[in-house]
Design a protein around this motif. Structure first.
Motif, PDB file in Angstrom:
ATOM      1  N   GLY A  27       0.799  -1.227   0.000  1.00 22.03           N
ATOM      2  CA  GLY A  27       0.000   0.000   0.000  1.00 22.03           C
ATOM      3  C   GLY A  27       0.830   1.275   0.000  1.00 22.03           C
ATOM      4  N   LEU A  28       2.146   1.136   0.012  1.00 23.57           N
ATOM      5  CA  LEU A  28       2.999   2.328   0.037  1.00 23.57           C
ATOM      6  C   LEU A  28       3.697   2.507  -1.304  1.00 23.57           C
ATOM      7  CD1 LEU A  28       4.740   1.703   3.502  1.00 23.57           C
ATOM      8  CD2 LEU A  28       2.876   3.306   3.011  1.00 23.57           C
ATOM      9  N   LEU A  29       4.057   3.738  -1.613  1.00 24.56           N
ATOM     10  CA  LEU A  29       4.918   3.994  -2.764  1.00 24.56           C
ATOM     11  C   LEU A  29       6.340   3.627  -2.330  1.00 24.56           C
ATOM     12  CD1 LEU A  29       5.693   5.093  -5.516  1.00 24.56           C
ATOM     13  CD2 LEU A  29       5.563   7.413  -4.575  1.00 24.56           C
ATOM     14  N   LYS A  30       6.867   2.576  -2.940  1.00 25.98           N
ATOM     15  CA  LYS A  30       8.117   1.983  -2.439  1.00 25.98           C
ATOM     16  C   LYS A  30       9.321   2.645  -3.106  1.00 25.98           C
ATOM     17  CE  LYS A  30      10.288  -2.583  -1.893  1.00 25.98           C
ATOM     18  NZ  LYS A  30      11.001  -2.207  -0.664  1.00 25.98           N
ATOM     19  N   LEU A  31       9.966   3.513  -2.365  1.00 28.09           N
ATOM     20  CA  LEU A  31      11.129   4.230  -2.905  1.00 28.09           C
ATOM     21  C   LEU A  31      12.344   4.029  -1.997  1.00 28.09           C
ATOM     22  CD1 LEU A  31       9.372   7.579  -3.968  1.00 28.09           C
ATOM     23  CD2 LEU A  31      10.013   5.641  -5.428  1.00 28.09           C
ATOM     24  N   ASP A  32      12.417   2.852  -1.395  1.00 25.38           N
ATOM     25  CA  ASP A  32      13.507   2.630  -0.430  1.00 25.38           C
ATOM     26  C   ASP A  32      14.562   1.642  -0.911  1.00 25.38           C
ATOM     27  OD1 ASP A  32      11.838   0.397  -0.359  1.00 25.38           O
ATOM     28  OD2 ASP A  32      12.241   0.007   1.760  1.00 25.38           O
ATOM     29  N   ALA A  33      14.386   1.064  -2.114  1.00 24.37           N
ATOM     30  CA  ALA A  33      15.270  -0.054  -2.481  1.00 24.37           C
ATOM     31  C   ALA A  33      15.925   0.091  -3.852  1.00 24.37           C
ATOM     32  CB  ALA A  33      14.507  -1.377  -2.403  1.00 24.37           C
ATOM     33  N   MET A  34      15.943   1.288  -4.396  1.00 25.92           N
ATOM     34  CA  MET A  34      16.649   1.555  -5.654  1.00 25.92           C
ATOM     35  C   MET A  34      16.195   0.645  -6.795  1.00 25.92           C
ATOM     36  SD  MET A  34      18.638   2.248  -2.896  1.00 25.92           S
ATOM     37  CE  MET A  34      20.076   1.275  -2.552  1.00 25.92           C
ATOM     38  N   GLU A  35      14.876   0.422  -6.866  1.00 29.68           N
ATOM     39  CA  GLU A  35      14.344  -0.392  -7.958  1.00 29.68           C
ATOM     40  C   GLU A  35      13.998   0.494  -9.149  1.00 29.68           C
ATOM     41  OE1 GLU A  35      12.171  -3.524  -4.919  1.00 29.68           O
ATOM     42  OE2 GLU A  35      11.487  -1.473  -5.206  1.00 29.68           O
ATOM     43  N   ASN A  36      14.066  -0.104 -10.337  1.00 33.93           N
ATOM     44  CA  ASN A  36      13.613   0.566 -11.550  1.00 33.93           C
ATOM     45  C   ASN A  36      12.076   0.574 -11.515  1.00 33.93           C
ATOM     46  OD1 ASN A  36      12.784   1.115 -14.179  1.00 33.93           O
ATOM     47  ND2 ASN A  36      14.333  -0.156 -15.151  1.00 33.93           N
ATOM     48  N   PRO A  37      11.430   1.745 -11.670  1.00 30.59           N
ATOM     49  CA  PRO A  37       9.965   1.776 -11.573  1.00 30.59           C
ATOM     50  C   PRO A  37       9.269   1.198 -12.800  1.00 30.59           C
ATOM     51  CG  PRO A  37      10.795   3.938 -12.175  1.00 30.59           C
ATOM     52  CD  PRO A  37      12.003   3.085 -11.905  1.00 30.59           C
ATOM     53  N   TYR A  38      10.022   1.018 -13.892  1.00 31.62           N
ATOM     54  CA  TYR A  38       9.372   0.648 -15.154  1.00 31.62           C
ATOM     55  C   TYR A  38       9.324  -0.864 -15.333  1.00 31.62           C
ATOM     56  CZ  TYR A  38      10.101   5.580 -15.965  1.00 31.62           C
ATOM     57  OH  TYR A  38      10.089   6.938 -15.830  1.00 31.62           O
ATOM     58  N   ARG A  39       8.204  -1.334 -15.834  1.00 31.53           N
ATOM     59  CA  ARG A  39       8.043  -2.763 -16.119  1.00 31.53           C
ATOM     60  C   ARG A  39       8.179  -2.986 -17.615  1.00 31.53           C
ATOM     61  NH1 ARG A  39       3.401  -5.557 -12.877  1.00 31.53           N
ATOM     62  NH2 ARG A  39       4.438  -7.215 -13.993  1.00 31.53           N
ATOM     63  N   ASP A 276      15.717  12.220 -15.190  1.00 30.70           N
ATOM     64  CA  ASP A 276      14.774  12.571 -14.119  1.00 30.70           C
ATOM     65  C   ASP A 276      15.485  12.781 -12.787  1.00 30.70           C
ATOM     66  OD1 ASP A 276      12.570  12.741 -15.726  1.00 30.70           O
ATOM     67  OD2 ASP A 276      12.175  10.591 -15.638  1.00 30.70           O
ATOM     68  N   ARG A 277      16.642  12.137 -12.617  1.00 27.22           N
ATOM     69  CA  ARG A 277      17.457  12.401 -11.421  1.00 27.22           C
ATOM     70  C   ARG A 277      17.849  13.887 -11.377  1.00 27.22           C
ATOM     71  NH1 ARG A 277      22.803   9.130 -11.703  1.00 27.22           N
ATOM     72  NH2 ARG A 277      23.295  10.680 -13.271  1.00 27.22           N
ATOM     73  N   GLY A 278      18.205  14.444 -12.529  1.00 30.21           N
ATOM     74  CA  GLY A 278      18.567  15.866 -12.591  1.00 30.21           C
ATOM     75  C   GLY A 278      17.396  16.744 -12.197  1.00 30.21           C
ATOM     76  N   PRO A 342       8.496  10.316 -13.375  1.00 32.10           N
ATOM     77  CA  PRO A 342       8.130  11.708 -13.043  1.00 32.10           C
ATOM     78  C   PRO A 342       6.941  11.796 -12.083  1.00 32.10           C
ATOM     79  CG  PRO A 342       8.682  11.547 -15.362  1.00 32.10           C
ATOM     80  CD  PRO A 342       8.706  10.129 -14.824  1.00 32.10           C
ATOM     81  N   ASP A 343       5.924  10.971 -12.278  1.00 27.39           N
ATOM     82  CA  ASP A 343       4.740  11.009 -11.387  1.00 27.39           C
ATOM     83  C   ASP A 343       5.121  10.654  -9.956  1.00 27.39           C
ATOM     84  OD1 ASP A 343       3.121  11.639 -13.393  1.00 27.39           O
ATOM     85  OD2 ASP A 343       1.952   9.753 -13.396  1.00 27.39           O
ATOM     86  N   GLU A 344       5.900   9.565  -9.837  1.00 22.51           N
ATOM     87  CA  GLU A 344       6.270   9.123  -8.481  1.00 22.51           C
ATOM     88  C   GLU A 344       7.233  10.108  -7.830  1.00 22.51           C
ATOM     89  OE1 GLU A 344       5.336   4.370  -9.036  1.00 22.51           O
ATOM     90  OE2 GLU A 344       7.364   4.953  -8.422  1.00 22.51           O
ATOM     91  N   ASN A 345       8.112  10.706  -8.638  1.00 21.84           N
ATOM     92  CA  ASN A 345       9.002  11.732  -8.068  1.00 21.84           C
ATOM     93  C   ASN A 345       8.192  12.919  -7.552  1.00 21.84           C
ATOM     94  OD1 ASN A 345      11.190  10.164  -8.763  1.00 21.84           O
ATOM     95  ND2 ASN A 345      11.674  11.306 -10.632  1.00 21.84           N
ATOM     96  N   ALA A 346       7.133  13.268  -8.286  1.00 23.05           N
ATOM     97  CA  ALA A 346       6.283  14.389  -7.849  1.00 23.05           C
ATOM     98  C   ALA A 346       5.586  14.036  -6.531  1.00 23.05           C
ATOM     99  CB  ALA A 346       5.258  14.713  -8.937  1.00 23.05           C
TER     100      ALA A 346
END
Ligand SMILES: Cc1ncc(COP(=O)(O)O)c(C=O)c1O
Length: 360
Positions: A27-39, A276-278, A342-346
């Motif tokens: 249920g969380l936006l998982k941004l703790d494990a350096m995964e690629n968000p794209y499938r 997107d890192r920039g 970009p969406d998840e970074n926002a």
């Protein structure tokens, strides 16, 4: 003490450890494990499914993994003169190297803070871990590294390039000095190579004590557990003796081959994440109360006024990041999060901003 109790039976190193903690992310936006968000696209997912469905899973894999190795050499730039070994993730390669070099009294040197498995694997193998703190700007303290090497004569020096969790790639001249000075192996761990400006792979021919280790995890295949290491063949031949014979499953092997056939897709995703890192760094630097450090990886490290309170507030808002503040004094109040779409970074930026407002 009774051998029928863990306290009596187990090695003290094991009793003193905690398991590697992976927090629940449901249920969380998982941004703790350096995964690629794209499938993979639906077409590629279907094609991969067909490929995997046709595998004879009643059989053991062929333990040479020759085809996958040839593809890794060819597509990921491993020099023809180097030996190549595959691990079940680079975590397994760290274990293999730690175990194989654990002669009585052996030491291992690494800068800290860095990837925690260097320390854990050293201790599990029965060797002694000698941590060398980074400088306060997270650069490698080369004189301190050279002094530790001279004093402890380490079997292995681990250097993550770029480093986790700080995100920076250390100065190459300092690393050259360390490779020259080390009595044993220097492993350049390039887990974040798809996001880094350069690599040590081309230097293998110049240094016979250099090992370059990488993983496909950050490239978009974290669920496919495959790491690889390249070094002079006489080192690889010895490490191969420690590798469990069927350490890569047939399914992982085939999935990695499939992904390498479509490497352009993964590289395009990595390029997008670098761009997107920039954007993410620029937005973080415009945010009051946030110090954002440069990153050559697919994650960003920031310092805020109250790291634990900010991380907790972000979690309450549904965003899971890594609070690394307790890992090392240099990381006080630091948080690490994955560079995502970009969406998840926002979403991350909005959660960080409102969390800073409540956490002070
Ligand atoms: C520097 C470094 N090396 C190795 C690994 C492990 O990668 P793998 O998924 O291949 O086990 C990580 C994972 O985060 C890492 O940060």
């Amino acid at each position: 003490m009774s051998l029928r109790t863990p306290a009596g039976l187990m090695r003290p190193e094991v009793l003193a450890m905690s398991s590697y903690h992976v927090p629940a992310a449901s249920g969380l936006l998982k941004l703790d494990a350096m995964e690629n968000p794209y499938r993979l696209s639906p077409e590629l997912q279907r094609a991969l499914g067909e490929r995997l469905g046709a595998i004879a899973i009643n059989r053991y894999p062929a333990p040479s993994y020759a085809r996958l190795k040839a593809m890794i050499r060819d597509r990921l730039g491993v020099p023809a003169s180097a030996g190549l070994l595959l691990g079940n993730g680079s975590d397994e390669l760290i274990t293999i190297m730690s175990v194989a070099t654990a002669r009585p009294g052996a030491t291992i040197v690494a800068p800290v803070p860095s990837f925690v498995m260097y320390d854990v694997s050293t201790r599990l193998a029965g060797s002694r871990f000698v941590p060398v703190p980074l400088a306060s700007d997270f650069s490698l303290d080369v004189p301190a590294m050279l002094a530790a090497i001279a004093e402890h004569q380490p079997a292995i020096v681990w250097i993550a390039y770029p480093n986790n969790p700080t995100g920076n790639a250390f100065d190459r001249a300092g690393i050259e000095q360390i490779i020259e000075a080390a009595p044993g192996l220097v492993v350049l761990d390039e887990a974040y190579q798809p996001f880094a400006p350069d690599s040590w792979m081309p230097e293998l021919a110049r240094h016979d004590n250099l090992v370059v280790m990488r993983t496909v995890s950050k490239l978009g295949l974290a669920g496919v557990r495959i790491g690889y290491m390249a070094a002079a063949p006489h080192w690889i031949d010895e490490f191969d003796k420690v590798r469990p014979p069927y350490n890569i499953s047939s399914l992982d092997e085939a999935a990695a081959e499939f992904a390498l056939e479509h490497l352009d897709v993964l590289l395009e995703q990595a390029a997008r994440l670098r761009t997107d890192r920039g954007h993410l760094l620029a937005a973080l630097r415009a945010m009051p109360g946030v110090v954002a450090f440069d990153s050559a990886a697919n994650f960003v490290l920031v310092r805020v006024a109250d790291g634990p309170a900010t991380a907790t507030a972000m979690r309450t808002q549904g965003v899971l990041i890594k609070d690394v503040g307790r890992m090392h004094p240099l990381l006080a109040n630091c948080l690490r999060f994955t560079v995502s779409s970009p969406d998840e970074n926002a979403t991350l930026l909005a959660a960080l901003s409102s969390s800073l407002a409540v956490s002070g």
